[in-house]
Design a protein around this motif. Structure first.
Motif, short mmCIF file in Angstrom:
data_model
loop_
_atom_site.label_atom_id
_atom_site.label_comp_id
_atom_site.label_asym_id
_atom_site.label_seq_id
_atom_site.Cartn_x
_atom_site.Cartn_y
_atom_site.Cartn_z
N LEU A 177 0.93 -1.16 -0.03
CA LEU A 177 0.10 -0.14 -0.02
C LEU A 177 0.82 1.23 -0.03
N CYS A 178 2.21 1.19 -0.10
CA CYS A 178 3.13 2.27 0.25
C CYS A 178 2.86 3.43 -0.72
N ALA A 179 2.51 3.15 -2.12
CA ALA A 179 2.34 3.99 -3.08
C ALA A 179 0.80 4.79 -3.11
N LEU A 180 -0.07 4.60 -2.14
CA LEU A 180 -1.18 5.02 -2.07
C LEU A 180 -1.44 5.87 -0.89
N ARG A 181 -1.96 7.35 -1.17
CA ARG A 181 -2.16 8.13 0.10
C ARG A 181 -3.19 7.63 0.92
N PRO A 182 -3.15 8.19 2.11
CA PRO A 182 -4.62 7.93 2.98
C PRO A 182 -5.76 8.69 2.19
N GLY A 183 -6.96 7.85 2.35
CA GLY A 183 -8.07 8.52 1.64
C GLY A 183 -8.04 8.37 0.07
N GLU A 184 -7.14 7.89 -0.62
CA GLU A 184 -7.16 8.05 -2.22
C GLU A 184 -8.27 6.88 -2.56
N ALA A 185 -8.22 5.64 -1.89
CA ALA A 185 -9.29 4.59 -2.28
C ALA A 185 -9.89 4.20 -0.89
N GLU A 186 -11.06 3.79 -1.10
CA GLU A 186 -11.96 3.14 -0.10
C GLU A 186 -12.13 1.74 0.09
N ALA A 187 -11.38 0.76 -0.93
CA ALA A 187 -11.45 -0.30 -0.65
C ALA A 187 -10.09 -1.02 -1.17
N ALA A 188 -9.65 -2.09 -0.54
CA ALA A 188 -8.31 -2.49 -1.09
C ALA A 188 -8.60 -4.06 -1.22
N VAL A 189 -8.06 -4.57 -2.43
CA VAL A 189 -8.18 -6.06 -2.65
C VAL A 189 -6.70 -6.60 -2.62
N LEU A 190 -6.69 -7.54 -1.64
CA LEU A 190 -5.18 -8.29 -1.72
C LEU A 190 -5.52 -9.71 -2.00
N ALA A 191 -5.55 -10.23 -2.93
CA ALA A 191 -5.96 -11.54 -3.43
C ALA A 191 -4.53 -12.30 -4.01
N GLY A 192 -4.36 -13.74 -3.78
CA GLY A 192 -3.67 -14.47 -4.50
C GLY A 192 -2.01 -14.48 -3.87
N MET A 193 -1.97 -13.96 -2.81
CA MET A 193 -0.63 -13.73 -2.32
C MET A 193 -0.37 -14.60 -0.89
#
Length: 236
Positions: free
Chosen positions: A77-93
């Motif tokens: 998530l390091c290149a994402l600023r707080p509040g830029e996205a509302e949902a995050a998908v982490l799949a297949g890791m």
């Protein structure tokens, strides 16, 4: 775009209308599908490696979605600023990597409305971590595809400083409280397969007296006890 059964189930957990970041995007299949079908307004497709990000860029451009899906080279998530996205998908890791990603960007994590997680390993460890860190479980699902079982979950942060973590039993952490409570048919198939396979292995160890065999025998007995407790939910 058509998704695999696994990715379709993951995509179905994303709340409609949420700007979504797909972490470890690889081919960007999930963000393309979600945007293409009008389920979300825009997305971030993110990956730590240039190769997968290049493939993602090709697919995004092929589908004419470059103006709605932004690609970023990012370690979790390091290149994402707080509040830029509302949902995050982490799949297949792997589960360990998933935990590291959630830990490494606390400001971004705290600002998310939801996380859709589909760990490939250490699933019980991921559930235990989420509970300990105060995440709230919203939903769990599980699919069987090409002979493999894929559990997944939708969670959100509690948003409360004095939140006390929810208490799950060891069986619920191992197999998923919501899956057990729903008597999910795919989990039942998984438990029945585990019972059959582990019972066969246990049978083959009978009569062996080496230290390794005895240790494995004890481990299998314990594992079968958990499987049995999981199957008890289906007899209720």
């Amino acid at each position: 775009m058509e998704l695999s059964k696994r990715l379709q189930a993951v995509a179905a957990l994303v709340t409609a209308g949420y700007i979504t970041a797909d972490i470890g995007t690889d081919h960007a299949y999930i963000p393309i599908y979600l945007v293409e079908h009008g389920l979300i307004p825009s997305a971030f497709a993110m990956d730590i490696n240039e190769g997968p990000l290049g493939r993602a860029r090709e697919h995004v451009e092929e589908n004419g979605l470059s103006d709605r899906i932004e690609l970023r080279l990012s370690d979790g998530l390091c290149a994402l600023r707080p509040g830029e996205a509302e949902a995050a998908v982490l799949a297949g890791m792997g589960g360990g990597l998933m935990i590291r990603i959630l830990k490494n960007s606390p400001d971004v994590t705290a600002g998310m409305k939801e996380f859709i997680l589909q760990p490939q390993s250490e699933i019980a460890k991921v559930r235990a971590f989420l509970l300990e860190e105060g995440f709230l479980f919203i939903r769990e699902d599980m699919v069987l595809e090409d002979g493999k079982f894929y559990p997944m979950m939708k969670v959100r942060t509690s948003g409360e400083q004095n939140y006390h973590s929810e208490r799950w039993s060891d069986v619920e952490i191992r197999y998923g409280k919501y899956l057990l409570e729903r008597r999910h048919p795919v989990l039942k198939a998984f438990l029945e397969r585990e019972m059959s396979l582990k019972s066969e292995i246990l049978k083959g160890l009978e009569g062996q007296s080496s230290e390794k065999a005895l240790r494995r025998f004890g481990e299998l007995k314990e594992e079968l006890e958990y499987v049995g407790k999981g199957l008890d939910y289906y007899a209720m």
